[in-house]
Design a protein around this motif. Structure first.
Motif, PDB file in Angstrom:
ATOM      1  N   VAL A  26       0.742  -1.323   0.060  1.00 21.51           N
ATOM      2  CA  VAL A  26      -0.010   0.119  -0.071  1.00 21.51           C
ATOM      3  C   VAL A  26       0.885   1.179  -0.016  1.00 21.51           C
ATOM      4  N   THR A  27       1.899   1.443   0.827  1.00 23.91           N
ATOM      5  CA  THR A  27       2.923   2.509   0.882  1.00 23.91           C
ATOM      6  C   THR A  27       3.640   2.646  -0.499  1.00 23.91           C
ATOM      7  N   GLY A  32       4.064   5.663  -5.562  1.00 24.78           N
ATOM      8  CA  GLY A  32       4.210   5.534  -7.255  1.00 24.78           C
ATOM      9  C   GLY A  32       3.117   6.626  -7.569  1.00 24.78           C
ATOM     10  N   ALA A  33       1.896   6.675  -6.877  1.00 26.95           N
ATOM     11  CA  ALA A  33       0.861   7.625  -7.435  1.00 26.95           C
ATOM     12  C   ALA A  33       1.200   9.001  -6.964  1.00 26.95           C
ATOM     13  N   ASP A  34       1.740   9.425  -5.763  1.00 29.95           N
ATOM     14  CA  ASP A  34       1.861  10.689  -5.159  1.00 29.95           C
ATOM     15  C   ASP A  34       3.192  11.102  -4.745  1.00 29.95           C
ATOM     16  N   GLY A  35       4.231  10.263  -4.654  1.00 31.54           N
ATOM     17  CA  GLY A  35       5.608  10.505  -3.884  1.00 31.54           C
ATOM     18  C   GLY A  35       5.813  10.386  -2.650  1.00 31.54           C
ATOM     19  N   LEU A  36       6.805  10.234  -2.165  1.00 32.01           N
ATOM     20  CA  LEU A  36       7.109   9.772  -1.085  1.00 32.01           C
ATOM     21  C   LEU A  36       6.532  10.745   0.035  1.00 32.01           C
ATOM     22  N   ASP A  42      -2.071   7.871   8.604  1.00 35.70           N
ATOM     23  CA  ASP A  42      -3.379   7.752   8.195  1.00 35.70           C
ATOM     24  C   ASP A  42      -3.921   7.347   6.738  1.00 35.70           C
ATOM     25  N   ARG A  43      -3.032   7.772   5.865  1.00 31.76           N
ATOM     26  CA  ARG A  43      -3.506   7.406   4.546  1.00 31.76           C
ATOM     27  C   ARG A  43      -3.105   5.722   4.426  1.00 31.76           C
ATOM     28  N   VAL A  44      -2.174   5.350   4.847  1.00 27.51           N
ATOM     29  CA  VAL A  44      -1.797   3.925   4.443  1.00 27.51           C
ATOM     30  C   VAL A  44      -2.856   3.101   5.454  1.00 27.51           C
ATOM     31  N   GLU A 112       9.347  -2.284 -12.777  1.00 24.45           N
ATOM     32  CA  GLU A 112       9.327  -2.002 -11.575  1.00 24.45           C
ATOM     33  C   GLU A 112       9.485  -0.653 -11.521  1.00 24.45           C
ATOM     34  N   PRO A 113       9.012   0.195 -11.746  1.00 27.22           N
ATOM     35  CA  PRO A 113       9.328   1.848 -11.927  1.00 27.22           C
ATOM     36  C   PRO A 113       9.362   2.480 -10.650  1.00 27.22           C
ATOM     37  N   VAL A 114       8.446   2.100  -9.907  1.00 28.58           N
ATOM     38  CA  VAL A 114       8.494   2.818  -8.461  1.00 28.58           C
ATOM     39  C   VAL A 114       9.684   2.196  -7.633  1.00 28.58           C
TER      40      VAL A 114
END
Length: 207
Positions: A26-27, A32-36, A42-44, A112-114
């Motif tokens: 999930v992390t 990958g979607a929004d950056g580190l 909370d979001r995880v 595996e780009p991320v």
């Protein structure tokens, strides 16, 4: 007509190792979607469908979660890299051996780009162990390349490299540069374009 609240889906019970991997997955998806910088406890928790305390059972804090992600993805990158290190047997075309290794490397980056963004473009403040792991991996690649260059890589005109190690570092750095282009601008610098250029570049050194 009475509105009814949809029943809340029960959280699947996972083993401790499975839950840890789920949280790291999930992390990774958030990165990958929004950056580190977009990762938060909370979001995880929200995207994993669990409560915050469950995350703290596995990771001490946000830094521990991010450190574990970087550790796992660094290990995965090294595993992929070790599978494509150039190996030449007597009679092999060294140019083709190098191109095959480069192709394998770039395909790994593409798949595996991320993972490879974290390795090739580590975020500011990344833990020391990640940089050390990257440096060790690069040293292993350079050592193998240097041996190949010293024993089998004859440049056009017949003069071997006066410094195989430095030549290997140059090739490794160029491969990493191409990999970053593939990650940052894949539409403009796609895999086929890079490999065509790589063949031209290497053919000016190989017989």
């Amino acid at each position: 007509m009475t509105n009814r609240t949809q029943p809340i889906a029960r959280t699947t019970r996972l083993s401790r190792p499975e839950r840890r991997e789920q949280l790291l997955d999930v992390t990774k998806a958030i990165v990958g979607a929004d950056g580190l910088h977009a990762v938060s406890i909370d979001r995880v928790a929200r995207e994993a469908g669990i409560s915050r305390p469950i995350i703290y059972e596995h990771f001490s804090d946000l830094g521990g979660l991010l450190g574990a992600l970087l550790d796992r993805e660094g290990q995965r990158a090294l595993t992929q890299l070790s599978a494509v290190l150039p190996q030449a047997s007597p009679g092999d075309d060294v140019l083709e051996v190098l191109l095959e290794a480069l192709t394998g490397y770039l395909l790994a980056v593409q798949s595996e780009p991320v993972t490879w963004r974290l390795v090739l473009m580590p975020p500011e403040g990344a833990p020391t162990f990640l940089h050390e792991r990257i440096d060790n991996a690069r040293a292993a690649v350079v050592a193998q390349l240097a041996q190949l260059i010293e024993t089998a890589f004859t440049p056009r005109g017949g003069q071997r490299s006066p410094d195989p190690e430095l030549t290997a570092y140059s090739m490794s750095g160029l491969a990493d540069f191409w990999a970053r282009l593939l990650l940052t601008d894949p539409e403009h610098f796609d895999l086929d374009r890079i490999l065509v250029h790589a063949r031209w570049a290497l053919s000016n050194f190989a017989p």
